[in-house]
Design a protein around this motif. Structure first.
Motif, PDB file in Angstrom:
ATOM      1  N   VAL A   3       0.855  -1.184   0.000  1.00 29.95           N
ATOM      2  CA  VAL A   3       0.000   0.000   0.000  1.00 29.95           C
ATOM      3  C   VAL A   3       0.892   1.236   0.000  1.00 29.95           C
ATOM      4  CG1 VAL A   3      -1.797   1.260   1.232  1.00 29.95           C
ATOM      5  CG2 VAL A   3      -1.781  -1.244   1.287  1.00 29.95           C
ATOM      6  N   ARG A   4       0.636   2.152  -0.916  1.00 27.90           N
ATOM      7  CA  ARG A   4       1.342   3.426  -0.951  1.00 27.90           C
ATOM      8  C   ARG A   4       0.412   4.515  -0.425  1.00 27.90           C
ATOM      9  NH1 ARG A   4       5.558   5.681  -2.804  1.00 27.90           N
ATOM     10  NH2 ARG A   4       6.191   3.953  -4.138  1.00 27.90           N
ATOM     11  N   ILE A   5       0.922   5.295   0.526  1.00 25.57           N
ATOM     12  CA  ILE A   5       0.235   6.511   0.958  1.00 25.57           C
ATOM     13  C   ILE A   5       0.957   7.643   0.254  1.00 25.57           C
ATOM     14  CG2 ILE A   5      -0.375   8.023   2.877  1.00 25.57           C
ATOM     15  CD1 ILE A   5      -0.368   5.523   4.679  1.00 25.57           C
ATOM     16  N   LYS A  23     -14.333  -1.276   5.734  1.00 29.31           N
ATOM     17  CA  LYS A  23     -15.404  -0.614   6.499  1.00 29.31           C
ATOM     18  C   LYS A  23     -15.160   0.895   6.550  1.00 29.31           C
ATOM     19  CE  LYS A  23     -16.337  -4.680   9.259  1.00 29.31           C
ATOM     20  NZ  LYS A  23     -16.209  -5.334  10.544  1.00 29.31           N
ATOM     21  N   LEU A  24     -13.913   1.286   6.797  1.00 25.61           N
ATOM     22  CA  LEU A  24     -13.584   2.719   6.810  1.00 25.61           C
ATOM     23  C   LEU A  24     -13.725   3.304   5.412  1.00 25.61           C
ATOM     24  CD1 LEU A  24     -10.492   2.660   9.181  1.00 25.61           C
ATOM     25  CD2 LEU A  24     -12.686   3.793   9.619  1.00 25.61           C
ATOM     26  N   ALA A  46      -8.538   8.407   9.874  1.00 24.96           N
ATOM     27  CA  ALA A  46      -8.679   7.118  10.554  1.00 24.96           C
ATOM     28  C   ALA A  46      -8.201   5.977   9.652  1.00 24.96           C
ATOM     29  CB  ALA A  46     -10.132   6.889  10.968  1.00 24.96           C
ATOM     30  N   LEU A  47      -8.531   6.034   8.376  1.00 28.98           N
ATOM     31  CA  LEU A  47      -8.104   5.003   7.426  1.00 28.98           C
ATOM     32  C   LEU A  47      -6.587   4.979   7.294  1.00 28.98           C
ATOM     33  CD1 LEU A  47      -8.737   2.877   5.220  1.00 28.98           C
ATOM     34  CD2 LEU A  47      -8.943   4.789   3.608  1.00 28.98           C
ATOM     35  N   LEU A  48      -5.986   6.137   7.114  1.00 30.36           N
ATOM     36  CA  LEU A  48      -4.536   6.201   6.965  1.00 30.36           C
ATOM     37  C   LEU A  48      -3.820   5.776   8.249  1.00 30.36           C
ATOM     38  CD1 LEU A  48      -4.198   9.497   4.906  1.00 30.36           C
ATOM     39  CD2 LEU A  48      -4.170   7.139   4.059  1.00 30.36           C
ATOM     40  N   LEU A  70      -3.300   5.113  -1.682  1.00 25.33           N
ATOM     41  CA  LEU A  70      -4.195   5.938  -0.874  1.00 25.33           C
ATOM     42  C   LEU A  70      -3.735   7.391  -0.924  1.00 25.33           C
ATOM     43  CD1 LEU A  70      -4.640   3.612   2.225  1.00 25.33           C
ATOM     44  CD2 LEU A  70      -6.184   3.917   0.281  1.00 25.33           C
ATOM     45  N   PRO A  71      -4.675   8.320  -0.791  1.00 27.31           N
ATOM     46  CA  PRO A  71      -4.312   9.740  -0.843  1.00 27.31           C
ATOM     47  C   PRO A  71      -3.518  10.170   0.379  1.00 27.31           C
ATOM     48  CG  PRO A  71      -6.621   9.487  -0.266  1.00 27.31           C
ATOM     49  CD  PRO A  71      -6.100   8.115  -0.582  1.00 27.31           C
ATOM     50  N   SER A  72      -2.858  11.310   0.241  1.00 27.64           N
ATOM     51  CA  SER A  72      -2.124  11.887   1.365  1.00 27.64           C
ATOM     52  C   SER A  72      -3.119  12.394   2.408  1.00 27.64           C
ATOM     53  CB  SER A  72      -1.227  13.026   0.888  1.00 27.64           C
ATOM     54  OG  SER A  72      -2.022  14.098   0.422  1.00 27.64           O
TER      55      SER A  72
END
Length: 93
Positions: A3-5, A23-24, A46-48, A70-72
């Motif tokens: 996973v890349r943030i 769920k998030l 919360a997701l990050l 995932l977004p920053s």
């Protein structure tokens, strides 16, 4: 799964954790559809945070292909909408 943030780097995450993260992701999608800016911001963070807690960071010089991007943390609602699939940020969950 890798996973890349955006703006932070990559983490290795067990596929078994996707159900929890989905769920998030569902909450985030609903908040975006409703235009709930404060809820969107809270759920994105919360997701990050959960991805960071559950994942094992990869070295900065590692260039693994990302399975999920995932977004920053400071991404806007509009920026995140551009990243979405029909299933949200986490497809297939």
């Amino acid at each position: 799964m890798i996973v890349r943030i955006m703006g932070e780097g990559q983490v290795r995450l067990s596929d078994s954790r996707l159900t929890e993260l989905d769920k998030l992701d569902d909450e985030l999608l609903a908040e975006m559809e409703n235009g709930d800016g404060p809820g969107f911001r809270r759920t994105l963070h919360a997701l990050l945070t959960r991805v960071r807690e559950l994942g094992e960071p990869l070295p900065d010089d590692s260039l693994e292909p990302s399975d999920l991007i995932l977004p920053s943390p400071d991404a806007t609602l509009e920026e995140v909408q551009a990243l979405l699939s029909d299933d949200g940020l986490i497809s297939g969950g």
